[in-house]
Scaffold this active site. Structure first.
Site, PDB file in Angstrom:
ATOM      1  N   TYR A 184       0.849  -1.202   0.000  1.00 32.26           N
ATOM      2  CA  TYR A 184       0.000   0.000   0.000  1.00 32.26           C
ATOM      3  C   TYR A 184       0.873   1.236   0.000  1.00 32.26           C
ATOM      4  CZ  TYR A 184      -4.905  -1.236   0.336  1.00 32.26           C
ATOM      5  OH  TYR A 184      -6.190  -1.632   0.041  1.00 32.26           O
ATOM      6  N   GLU A 227      -0.588   4.853  -0.205  1.00 31.96           N
ATOM      7  CA  GLU A 227      -1.420   6.063  -0.347  1.00 31.96           C
ATOM      8  C   GLU A 227      -0.559   7.321  -0.303  1.00 31.96           C
ATOM      9  OE1 GLU A 227      -2.732   3.478   1.216  1.00 31.96           O
ATOM     10  OE2 GLU A 227      -4.935   3.578   1.235  1.00 31.96           O
ATOM     11  N   ASP A 232      -8.230  13.080 -24.501  1.00 34.23           N
ATOM     12  CA  ASP A 232      -8.148  11.665 -24.130  1.00 34.23           C
ATOM     13  C   ASP A 232      -7.440  10.934 -25.266  1.00 34.23           C
ATOM     14  OD1 ASP A 232      -8.550   8.965 -23.756  1.00 34.23           O
ATOM     15  OD2 ASP A 232     -10.649   9.160 -23.137  1.00 34.23           O
ATOM     16  N   THR A 268      -4.857   5.665 -21.419  1.00 39.99           N
ATOM     17  CA  THR A 268      -4.632   4.368 -20.811  1.00 39.99           C
ATOM     18  C   THR A 268      -3.187   4.008 -21.144  1.00 39.99           C
ATOM     19  OG1 THR A 268      -5.510   3.350 -22.809  1.00 39.99           O
ATOM     20  CG2 THR A 268      -7.005   3.474 -20.926  1.00 39.99           C
ATOM     21  N   LYS A 313      -2.803   0.258 -24.565  1.00 41.37           N
ATOM     22  CA  LYS A 313      -3.259   0.074 -25.950  1.00 41.37           C
ATOM     23  C   LYS A 313      -2.039   0.186 -26.871  1.00 41.37           C
ATOM     24  CE  LYS A 313      -8.018   1.445 -24.972  1.00 41.37           C
ATOM     25  NZ  LYS A 313      -8.247   2.277 -23.773  1.00 41.37           N
ATOM     26  N   ARG A 350      -2.286  -2.739 -17.839  1.00 39.27           N
ATOM     27  CA  ARG A 350      -3.603  -2.106 -17.773  1.00 39.27           C
ATOM     28  C   ARG A 350      -3.582  -0.995 -16.744  1.00 39.27           C
ATOM     29  NH1 ARG A 350      -7.697  -5.147 -20.615  1.00 39.27           N
ATOM     30  NH2 ARG A 350      -9.161  -3.614 -19.867  1.00 39.27           N
TER      31      ARG A 350
HETATM   32  N1  DSN Z   1     -12.678  -0.337 -24.008  1.00 42.44           N
HETATM   33  C1  DSN Z   1     -11.825   0.628 -24.670  1.00 42.44           C
HETATM   34  C2  DSN Z   1     -11.779   0.394 -26.134  1.00 42.44           C
HETATM   35  O1  DSN Z   1     -11.860  -0.744 -26.544  1.00 42.44           O
HETATM   36  O2  DSN Z   1     -11.659   1.343 -26.890  1.00 42.44           O
HETATM   37  C3  DSN Z   1     -12.205   2.007 -24.341  1.00 42.44           C
HETATM   38  O3  DSN Z   1     -12.257   2.136 -22.973  1.00 42.44           O
END
Ligand code: DSN
Length: 416
Positions: free
Chosen positions: A52, A54, A198, A224, A227, A233
């Site tokens: 942890y 925080e 985003d 994120t 990707k 993740r």
């Molecule tokens: N689930 C993601 C995507 O596939 O684009 C977006 O959050």
């Protein structure tokens, strides 16, 4: 590690083994998925899952942070370097929480936000009606030009001038063209709005320098990490130094408790990987592959939203093929070609059975596939769409997919 799992929980071990085989024995074309390196996997599945932490480096609420402080500081430094950002927060559990934190940092409940609607390629958290973001904030949404499938920046500006939002959100989850973040920044500035960008889908392309970066033009950039960026993740926020304290406070303690230090460790490793010439080559190949796939699909009479792609993804409008996105995605999946059904701009069909299919090239590019293999994929897709109810053809294509996958095994340093 797996042998301990095998011993303690053979059923889960077996299922993981099956999933690993599925990931190597299929063409994974969901544009938001990828394969992380073994180094990232090892860092993410490490003893940091036990800790942890925080707070932030050198300002924690629990003791025992001798190592976590160093790791998080390294992750922050590396993220700032690859994105050329003044500040980075690497604690968001996901892109959704990162977006919520960006709102919380700069807005009050009831303020007006203006984001891209879900059927036009936006994300739930950009203010779509079923998302809490449309309940906490007053959400007005923009779309793409229905005739071209691309942004009409004049129309977006007109809407912004009319509704005077407190924040404009740029970025998308299903937009195949390069986004002019500078223009979004200008529009936001002209109406006195904040600009949140985003970049979840395209952040890997941004750090590689092959997609315009919003960092100079946005107050906050969210992404994120898993990707095109090819990390674990998680989520991340980048911002100007002026907003740093607000952003950090919005993530913790505003929305989250203890950060997932194992994920942050994986992010640190992924940021080092992204800062290499190999990663730049990888990102370039993603786009080359996606463009080639688009070219071939067009040759085969597929209708692509916006007529093609500039990035890692394609959105097919299937109406001229007489098949729904769902039926096609399921038939493709039976042939081990994994994509997702998706709404298309102005879709007359409902989101659970829409008219489109979304696909992308990040995962197959990690496997080393190039333009020649994109031709094969387009051919498989053509055969399946033309034989949507013919299980023999689907099965035959599935065998060819397995053969192709066997020629492009997931590279050893990517399969864990
Ligand atoms: N689930 C993601 C995507 O596939 O684009 C977006 O959050």
């Amino acid at each position: 590690m797996l042998s301990a799992l095998e011993k303690y929980d053979p059923q889960i071990y077996e299922l993981l083994t099956q999933e690993k085989a599925r990931q190597s024995g299929s063409l994974r074309l969901i544009p938001s998925e990828n394969y992380v390196s073994k180094a990232v996997m090892q860092a993410s599945g490490s003893c940091l899952t036990n800790k942890y932490a925080e707070g932030y480096p050198n300002k924690r609420y629990y003791e025992g942070q001798q190592v976590t402080d160093l790791i998080e500081s390294i992750a922050i430094l590396r993220a700032k370097k690859v994105f050329k950002a003044e500040h980075a927060n690497v604690q968001s559990y996901s892109g959704s929480v990162a977006n919520l934190a960006a709102y919380a940092a700069l807005l009050e409940p009831g303020d007006t936000i203006m984001g891209l609607s879900l059927p036009n390629g936006g994300h739930l958290t950009h203010g779509w009606k079923v998302s809490q973001t449309s309940k906490i904030y007053n959400s007005v949404q923009y779309g793409v030009d229905p005739a071209t499938g691309v942004f009409d920046y004049n129309k977006i500006e007109e809407l912004a001038k009319k509704i005077k939002p407190k924040m404009i959100i740029s970025g998308a989850t299903a937009y195949p063209r390069e986004i002019d973040f500078e223009k979004f920044g200008e529009i936001a500035k002209s109406v006195g709005a904040y600009h949140l960008s985003d970049t979840a889908h395209i952040s890997g392309l941004i750090v590689a320098g092959i997609h315009q970066s919003p960092v100079p033009f946005a107050d906050i950039v969210s992404t994120t990490t898993h990707k095109t960026l090819r990390g674990p993740r998680g989520g991340m926020l980048l911002c100007k130094a002026d907003h740093a304290a607000k952003v950090d406070k919005a993530v913790f303690p505003g929305l989250q408790g203890g950060p997932h230090m194992h994920t942050i460790t994986g992010i640190a490793v992924a940021m080092a990987e992204a800062d290499t010439p190999e990663f730049v080559e990888y990102a370039k190949q993603i786009v080359k592959n996606s463009k080639r796939l688009a070219e071939k699909l067009l040759e085969y009479g597929f209708d692509l939203v916006s007529g093609g792609t500039d990035n890692h993804l394609l959105l097919i409008d299937l109406r001229n093929k007489g098949v729904t996105g769902k039926k096609y995605a399921k038939a493709l999946d039976r042939a081990k070609i994994v994509s997702n059904y998706n709404t298309i701009p102005g879709d007359p069909a409902p989101p659970f059975n829409p008219s489109g299919l979304r696909m992308g090239t990040p995962s197959v590019t990690t496997r080393g596939m190039k333009e020649e293999q994109m031709d094969c994929i387009a051919d498989y897709m053509k055969r399946i769409v033309e034989n949507i109810d013919n299980e023999t053809v689907i099965e035959d294509v599935g065998k060819e997919v397995l053969l192709l996958c066997s020629q492009f095994p997931v590279p050893d340093h990517f399969i864990a």
